[in-house]
Design a protein around this motif. Structure first.
Motif, PDB file in Angstrom:
ATOM      1  N   LYS A   2      13.926  -4.034  45.522  1.00 47.34           N
ATOM      2  CA  LYS A   2      12.936  -4.516  44.576  1.00 47.34           C
ATOM      3  C   LYS A   2      11.576  -3.907  44.894  1.00 47.34           C
ATOM      4  O   LYS A   2      11.115  -3.984  46.023  1.00 47.34           O
ATOM      5  CB  LYS A   2      12.861  -6.036  44.647  1.00 47.34           C
ATOM      6  CG  LYS A   2      11.969  -6.637  43.618  1.00 47.34           C
ATOM      7  CD  LYS A   2      11.974  -8.144  43.721  1.00 47.34           C
ATOM      8  CE  LYS A   2      10.995  -8.712  42.716  1.00 47.34           C
ATOM      9  NZ  LYS A   2      10.830 -10.135  42.881  1.00 47.34           N
ATOM     10  N   SER A   4       7.600  -3.987  43.921  1.00 47.47           N
ATOM     11  CA  SER A   4       6.625  -4.846  43.257  1.00 47.47           C
ATOM     12  C   SER A   4       5.712  -4.038  42.337  1.00 47.47           C
ATOM     13  O   SER A   4       5.534  -2.829  42.502  1.00 47.47           O
ATOM     14  CB  SER A   4       5.787  -5.593  44.292  1.00 47.47           C
ATOM     15  OG  SER A   4       4.893  -4.700  44.933  1.00 47.47           O
ATOM     16  N   THR A   5       5.122  -4.741  41.393  1.00 49.02           N
ATOM     17  CA  THR A   5       4.158  -4.121  40.494  1.00 49.02           C
ATOM     18  C   THR A   5       2.961  -3.596  41.281  1.00 49.02           C
ATOM     19  O   THR A   5       2.437  -2.517  40.993  1.00 49.02           O
ATOM     20  CB  THR A   5       3.686  -5.132  39.434  1.00 49.02           C
ATOM     21  OG1 THR A   5       4.834  -5.618  38.733  1.00 49.02           O
ATOM     22  CG2 THR A   5       2.714  -4.513  38.457  1.00 49.02           C
ATOM     23  N   LYS A   6       2.549  -4.330  42.316  1.00 46.54           N
ATOM     24  CA  LYS A   6       1.436  -3.883  43.162  1.00 46.54           C
ATOM     25  C   LYS A   6       1.755  -2.541  43.812  1.00 46.54           C
ATOM     26  O   LYS A   6       0.895  -1.667  43.887  1.00 46.54           O
ATOM     27  CB  LYS A   6       1.141  -4.909  44.255  1.00 46.54           C
ATOM     28  CG  LYS A   6       0.404  -6.121  43.790  1.00 46.54           C
ATOM     29  CD  LYS A   6       0.143  -7.032  44.973  1.00 46.54           C
ATOM     30  CE  LYS A   6      -0.411  -8.353  44.516  1.00 46.54           C
ATOM     31  NZ  LYS A   6      -0.621  -9.271  45.628  1.00 46.54           N
ATOM     32  N   THR A   7       2.982  -2.386  44.273  1.00 48.29           N
ATOM     33  CA  THR A   7       3.376  -1.135  44.912  1.00 48.29           C
ATOM     34  C   THR A   7       3.340   0.013  43.910  1.00 48.29           C
ATOM     35  O   THR A   7       2.828   1.093  44.204  1.00 48.29           O
ATOM     36  CB  THR A   7       4.772  -1.259  45.547  1.00 48.29           C
ATOM     37  OG1 THR A   7       4.741  -2.301  46.516  1.00 48.29           O
ATOM     38  CG2 THR A   7       5.210   0.039  46.199  1.00 48.29           C
ATOM     39  N   ILE A   8       3.870  -0.221  42.725  1.00 45.67           N
ATOM     40  CA  ILE A   8       3.877   0.814  41.688  1.00 45.67           C
ATOM     41  C   ILE A   8       2.454   1.228  41.330  1.00 45.67           C
ATOM     42  O   ILE A   8       2.134   2.422  41.249  1.00 45.67           O
ATOM     43  CB  ILE A   8       4.649   0.331  40.439  1.00 45.67           C
ATOM     44  CG1 ILE A   8       6.128   0.167  40.773  1.00 45.67           C
ATOM     45  CG2 ILE A   8       4.452   1.291  39.263  1.00 45.67           C
ATOM     46  CD1 ILE A   8       6.932  -0.549  39.711  1.00 45.67           C
ATOM     47  N   VAL A   9       1.577   0.243  41.154  1.00 42.59           N
ATOM     48  CA  VAL A   9       0.188   0.531  40.799  1.00 42.59           C
ATOM     49  C   VAL A   9      -0.525   1.252  41.949  1.00 42.59           C
ATOM     50  O   VAL A   9      -1.268   2.211  41.728  1.00 42.59           O
ATOM     51  CB  VAL A   9      -0.556  -0.768  40.407  1.00 42.59           C
ATOM     52  CG1 VAL A   9      -2.049  -0.536  40.270  1.00 42.59           C
ATOM     53  CG2 VAL A   9       0.015  -1.320  39.109  1.00 42.59           C
ATOM     54  N   THR A  10      -0.272   0.815  43.175  1.00 39.87           N
ATOM     55  CA  THR A  10      -0.913   1.444  44.336  1.00 39.87           C
ATOM     56  C   THR A  10      -0.457   2.893  44.489  1.00 39.87           C
ATOM     57  O   THR A  10      -1.272   3.785  44.759  1.00 39.87           O
ATOM     58  CB  THR A  10      -0.618   0.636  45.621  1.00 39.87           C
ATOM     59  OG1 THR A  10      -1.026  -0.710  45.415  1.00 39.87           O
ATOM     60  CG2 THR A  10      -1.362   1.198  46.801  1.00 39.87           C
ATOM     61  N   SER A  52       5.544   4.417  50.617  1.00 37.04           N
ATOM     62  CA  SER A  52       4.690   4.533  49.434  1.00 37.04           C
ATOM     63  C   SER A  52       3.869   5.817  49.469  1.00 37.04           C
ATOM     64  O   SER A  52       3.611   6.423  48.428  1.00 37.04           O
ATOM     65  CB  SER A  52       3.764   3.322  49.331  1.00 37.04           C
ATOM     66  OG  SER A  52       4.508   2.154  49.091  1.00 37.04           O
TER      67      SER A  52
END
Length: 183
Positions: A2, A4-10, A52
């Motif tokens: 999974k 997270s949206t935070k990871t994708i945005v970062t 990341s």
């Protein structure tokens, strides 16, 4: 797995940082310009960690390869990746990876040493690809496209580590990163 949206945005945000810091260049006679790319890649690894950080670097490479003008001097396309400077671009993956791996280490000297090892791998890959394409020896290539940049690039790695400390703390305070204590 999974994500997270935070990871994708970062990851997207740092891909943009890589792109912006890569565009500025000072042309050199060898065709390998002076840029802020090594600083950007090291910063990406030191801030985001290896997973990341490498994801942002790979996204940067893919975007540049498919034609988004984000490589040095607003260049793009597979011709750049497989041209004189392409080995350095492939080397960015290792630079970001080793800076990212160092995030979990406690000793600042070990963090910087891992970053410099990543930098040396980046320079070696760049020099080898340049040598093959320019039909010169690897030694001559190292003298032409690595030696003139190495001091600037080591300073970039150290500077990226120092800047990353503050950036990680700020991202942690904003609840964007979860493990800022690793910085």
């Amino acid at each position: 797995m999974k994500i997270s949206t935070k990871t994708i945005v970062t990851v997207g945000m740092f891909t943009a940082v890589l792109a912006v810091l890569s565009i500025l260049q000072i042309p050199m006679p060898t065709g390998v310009p002076i840029t802020l790319q090594t600083f950007a890649m090291a910063l990406c690894g030191y801030v985001l960690g290896w997973q990341s950080g490498v994801a942002a670097t790979l996204l940067y490479i893919v975007l540049g390869t498919v034609g988004v003008p984000i490589f040095a001097g607003m260049s793009a396309g597979p011709g750049v990746l497989f041209g004189y400077t392409g080995g350095f671009i492939f080397g960015f993956i290792f630079l970001t990876l080793l800076c990212g791996i160092s995030v979990r280490r406690k000793n600042p000297a070990v963090k910087i040493i891992l970053g410099v090892i990543g930098l040396l791998i980046c320079h070696l890959l760049g020099a080898v690809q340049y040598a093959v394409l320019a039909h010169i020896t690897i030694g001559a290539s190292l003298v032409a496209v690595s030696l003139p940049y190495i001091v600037k690039d080591v300073i970039s790695v150290v500077g990226a580590y120092l800047v990353a400390i503050a950036v990680r703390k700020a991202l942690y305070a904003g609840n964007i990163l979860q493990d800022a204590k690793a910085a």
